[in-house]
Design a protein around this motif. Sequence first.
Motif, PDB file in Angstrom:
ATOM      1  N   MET A   1     -17.717  -0.261  -4.483  1.00 29.51           N
ATOM      2  CA  MET A   1     -17.012   0.780  -5.238  1.00 29.51           C
ATOM      3  C   MET A   1     -15.515   0.586  -5.044  1.00 29.51           C
ATOM      4  O   MET A   1     -15.054   0.304  -3.936  1.00 29.51           O
ATOM      5  CB  MET A   1     -17.447   2.170  -4.774  1.00 29.51           C
ATOM      6  CG  MET A   1     -16.782   3.312  -5.540  1.00 29.51           C
ATOM      7  SD  MET A   1     -17.375   4.927  -5.006  1.00 29.51           S
ATOM      8  CE  MET A   1     -19.043   4.875  -5.616  1.00 29.51           C
ATOM      9  N   SER A   2     -14.801   0.754  -6.137  1.00 27.46           N
ATOM     10  CA  SER A   2     -13.349   0.565  -6.090  1.00 27.46           C
ATOM     11  C   SER A   2     -12.651   1.914  -6.059  1.00 27.46           C
ATOM     12  O   SER A   2     -13.068   2.866  -6.731  1.00 27.46           O
ATOM     13  CB  SER A   2     -12.865  -0.230  -7.310  1.00 27.46           C
ATOM     14  OG  SER A   2     -13.466  -1.508  -7.333  1.00 27.46           O
ATOM     15  N   PHE A   3     -11.592   2.020  -5.248  1.00 24.02           N
ATOM     16  CA  PHE A   3     -10.775   3.221  -5.134  1.00 24.02           C
ATOM     17  C   PHE A   3      -9.335   2.856  -5.486  1.00 24.02           C
ATOM     18  O   PHE A   3      -8.770   1.909  -4.914  1.00 24.02           O
ATOM     19  CB  PHE A   3     -10.835   3.790  -3.710  1.00 24.02           C
ATOM     20  CG  PHE A   3     -12.188   4.341  -3.321  1.00 24.02           C
ATOM     21  CD1 PHE A   3     -12.506   5.670  -3.558  1.00 24.02           C
ATOM     22  CD2 PHE A   3     -13.143   3.516  -2.732  1.00 24.02           C
ATOM     23  CE1 PHE A   3     -13.752   6.165  -3.198  1.00 24.02           C
ATOM     24  CE2 PHE A   3     -14.379   4.009  -2.387  1.00 24.02           C
ATOM     25  CZ  PHE A   3     -14.689   5.341  -2.619  1.00 24.02           C
ATOM     26  N   HIS A   4      -8.743   3.585  -6.405  1.00 27.05           N
ATOM     27  CA  HIS A   4      -7.326   3.383  -6.778  1.00 27.05           C
ATOM     28  C   HIS A   4      -6.510   4.410  -6.029  1.00 27.05           C
ATOM     29  O   HIS A   4      -6.454   5.585  -6.394  1.00 27.05           O
ATOM     30  CB  HIS A   4      -7.167   3.523  -8.290  1.00 27.05           C
ATOM     31  CG  HIS A   4      -7.977   2.523  -9.056  1.00 27.05           C
ATOM     32  ND1 HIS A   4      -7.550   1.233  -9.295  1.00 27.05           N
ATOM     33  CD2 HIS A   4      -9.223   2.608  -9.628  1.00 27.05           C
ATOM     34  CE1 HIS A   4      -8.456   0.574  -9.979  1.00 27.05           C
ATOM     35  NE2 HIS A   4      -9.491   1.394 -10.202  1.00 27.05           N
ATOM     36  N   LEU A   5      -5.841   3.988  -4.969  1.00 22.32           N
ATOM     37  CA  LEU A   5      -5.147   4.897  -4.057  1.00 22.32           C
ATOM     38  C   LEU A   5      -3.713   4.435  -3.848  1.00 22.32           C
ATOM     39  O   LEU A   5      -3.349   3.285  -4.098  1.00 22.32           O
ATOM     40  CB  LEU A   5      -5.885   4.948  -2.709  1.00 22.32           C
ATOM     41  CG  LEU A   5      -7.389   5.313  -2.752  1.00 22.32           C
ATOM     42  CD1 LEU A   5      -8.011   5.149  -1.381  1.00 22.32           C
ATOM     43  CD2 LEU A   5      -7.578   6.731  -3.251  1.00 22.32           C
ATOM     44  N   HIS A   6      -2.919   5.373  -3.319  1.00 20.38           N
ATOM     45  CA  HIS A   6      -1.547   5.050  -2.944  1.00 20.38           C
ATOM     46  C   HIS A   6      -1.512   4.448  -1.541  1.00 20.38           C
ATOM     47  O   HIS A   6      -2.365   4.766  -0.708  1.00 20.38           O
ATOM     48  CB  HIS A   6      -0.672   6.307  -2.982  1.00 20.38           C
ATOM     49  CG  HIS A   6      -0.561   6.912  -4.348  1.00 20.38           C
ATOM     50  ND1 HIS A   6      -1.489   7.794  -4.858  1.00 20.38           N
ATOM     51  CD2 HIS A   6       0.377   6.744  -5.334  1.00 20.38           C
ATOM     52  CE1 HIS A   6      -1.149   8.166  -6.079  1.00 20.38           C
ATOM     53  NE2 HIS A   6       0.004   7.532  -6.405  1.00 20.38           N
ATOM     54  N   LYS A   7      -0.520   3.614  -1.319  1.00 17.48           N
ATOM     55  CA  LYS A   7      -0.434   2.937  -0.030  1.00 17.48           C
ATOM     56  C   LYS A   7       0.006   3.879   1.086  1.00 17.48           C
ATOM     57  O   LYS A   7      -0.565   3.861   2.179  1.00 17.48           O
ATOM     58  CB  LYS A   7       0.564   1.768  -0.102  1.00 17.48           C
ATOM     59  CG  LYS A   7       0.173   0.682  -1.065  1.00 17.48           C
ATOM     60  CD  LYS A   7       1.241  -0.406  -1.061  1.00 17.48           C
ATOM     61  CE  LYS A   7       0.917  -1.502  -2.080  1.00 17.48           C
ATOM     62  NZ  LYS A   7       1.970  -2.532  -2.104  1.00 17.48           N
ATOM     63  N   PHE A   8       0.984   4.713   0.828  1.00 16.95           N
ATOM     64  CA  PHE A   8       1.601   5.475   1.912  1.00 16.95           C
ATOM     65  C   PHE A   8       0.634   6.461   2.566  1.00 16.95           C
ATOM     66  O   PHE A   8       0.611   6.550   3.796  1.00 16.95           O
ATOM     67  CB  PHE A   8       2.839   6.227   1.391  1.00 16.95           C
ATOM     68  CG  PHE A   8       3.526   7.005   2.457  1.00 16.95           C
ATOM     69  CD1 PHE A   8       4.300   6.359   3.426  1.00 16.95           C
ATOM     70  CD2 PHE A   8       3.384   8.390   2.516  1.00 16.95           C
ATOM     71  CE1 PHE A   8       4.915   7.091   4.412  1.00 16.95           C
ATOM     72  CE2 PHE A   8       4.012   9.113   3.513  1.00 16.95           C
ATOM     73  CZ  PHE A   8       4.778   8.476   4.472  1.00 16.95           C
TER      74      PHE A   8
END
Length: 594
Positions: A1-8
């Motif tokens: 499963m892919s998650f599109h998240l922010h790095k910080f």
Amino acid sequence: MSFHLHKFPLLSRSGVMERLIAEVSEEGEEKCSICLPDIPGGAKTFELVAKFCYGVKLELTASNVVYLQCAAEHLEMTEEYGEGNLITKTETFLNQVVLRNWKDSLRALQTCDDIISYDDELNVTKRCIESLAMKASTDPNLSGWPIMEYGGPMQSPGGSVLWNGISTGARVKNTSSDWWYEDASTLSFPRYKRLIAVMESRGIRQEIIAGSLTFYAKKYLPGLNRCQGATDTNSSTCVAPVALEAPPSEEDQKLLLEEIDRLLPIQKGLVPTNFLFGLLQTALILQVSRSYISNFEKRIGMQLDQATLEDLLIPNFSCSMETLYNVDCVQQILEHFLAMDQITGGASPSLVGDGQITASPSLTPVTLVAKLIDGYLAEVASDVNLKLPKFQALAASVPDYARHLDDGLYRAVDIYLKSHPWLSETEKEQLCQLMDCQKLSLEACTHAAQNERLPLRIVVQILFFEQLQLRTSITGCLLVSDNLDGSRQSGLAGPTERGWVSTARENQVLKVGMDNMRTRVSELEKECSNMKQEIERLGRVKSFTWGNVSKRFGFKLKSRMCSAQEGSISNQNTESRKNEKLKDRQGQHKKNST
């Protein structure tokens, strides 16, 4: 499963994410793609971790706290990356909420099967098991909320439980030592096995351990319920296991059966006998190793006196199907019982006096087993495939002193003869030699005397001993009646009747004297008759005359006749005097009694 998240948000809470993002950034790629294949709990757990990193308030439960703690440890979400990080939150929730509650500890332990590799470092399984063992080994009425059930409105009068001074409206549930059996049976066997080991180390009673193992085995071994059927004696005292939708595979059942054998206590009476028979039948069906079958036979042999006839009727599951029931298995069980009885010192009773058997502590169990085996022989005797040596071996295995009567054995022999009419006379006599004709009751002797199936020699022996028994019984009845009459007379005799006893003794002496007198008179009469015959014979001889006869025999004849008359007259005078004396005494005693 892919998650599109922010790095910080990720790197600010996780040391692992910080390093992975830094490595990808140094490579100069425009898209930062990180692969996390080993997250405990999978994508569902990582989604909760990501929400925590974004500041979303998590709802920790007993079902997800173990996954989250392992994932937090894996991602290094320590306090260095923010105060109140995920490791601290999950650890606090685990200690203050989960481990204090039976149900929550159980749910948390059930989730540990998926994180075995991480569990070694965190010891979550060990902590949950110790928590469950502590609660199961203490009084269930003191363990708190898990045993409460609401019985009505919050304002229920009487029986309301106070929690910190506040009425909760809950009632204490009537529980026994088996209250945790159902919950523990939901665990996988490795976890359940560790739980039992910790409970034993805490000193929990062996009968409680045995009850839990019995419950667990009935739930995961479907053959036990079929073997035991409606004869389960623990159904009224133990919670019934819930049937599984999909039973375990045959291989899993074999492994479970072997582990149950290792865990069951060895002490006699802790495990129900019918349950042990169910384990034995299941082992025979699954064709487990012979060593485990022998162990079950030994366990049953230790408490064979507690078995029933239905327990012994083990079907024959072998491919040959020689007999309907497994007689060899019962033979092994009986031998184990006799060996154990010999070790305990009860197999050979001592003899005293004229050879009578004295009662030994284990004579009653042996007697019960003898009666049980006789009933079993009667059941299997109708099987036409049962060979004579097997029947003889099983019947002869029971010691002679264990049977007070051989009526049960006679019944089994009669059924066997009826079902096997083709036996020769020699085989019939060998079979009947198993019985002791002296130990048959009168009813059995009467039946056997009219039994056409028995050999003639055996019938003669039975008739002879029957006559002896009848004679002994009649003699015993007469002795008892005489004793009763004597006791009644001795009880009724008082000071006024003691004279009657002495009078009776004198009468007895007089009776003996009169008998002697009659004997002497008869002898004299016989002698006179002989002399008269001799005189008549001599009178026929011409060479002798009556004068010669009188000269030769007259004096002697006269003297003998006179002496006989004088003796009879003196005896009659003595007898008349004694009778007069007796009448005087009887009259005096009658006056005294009046």
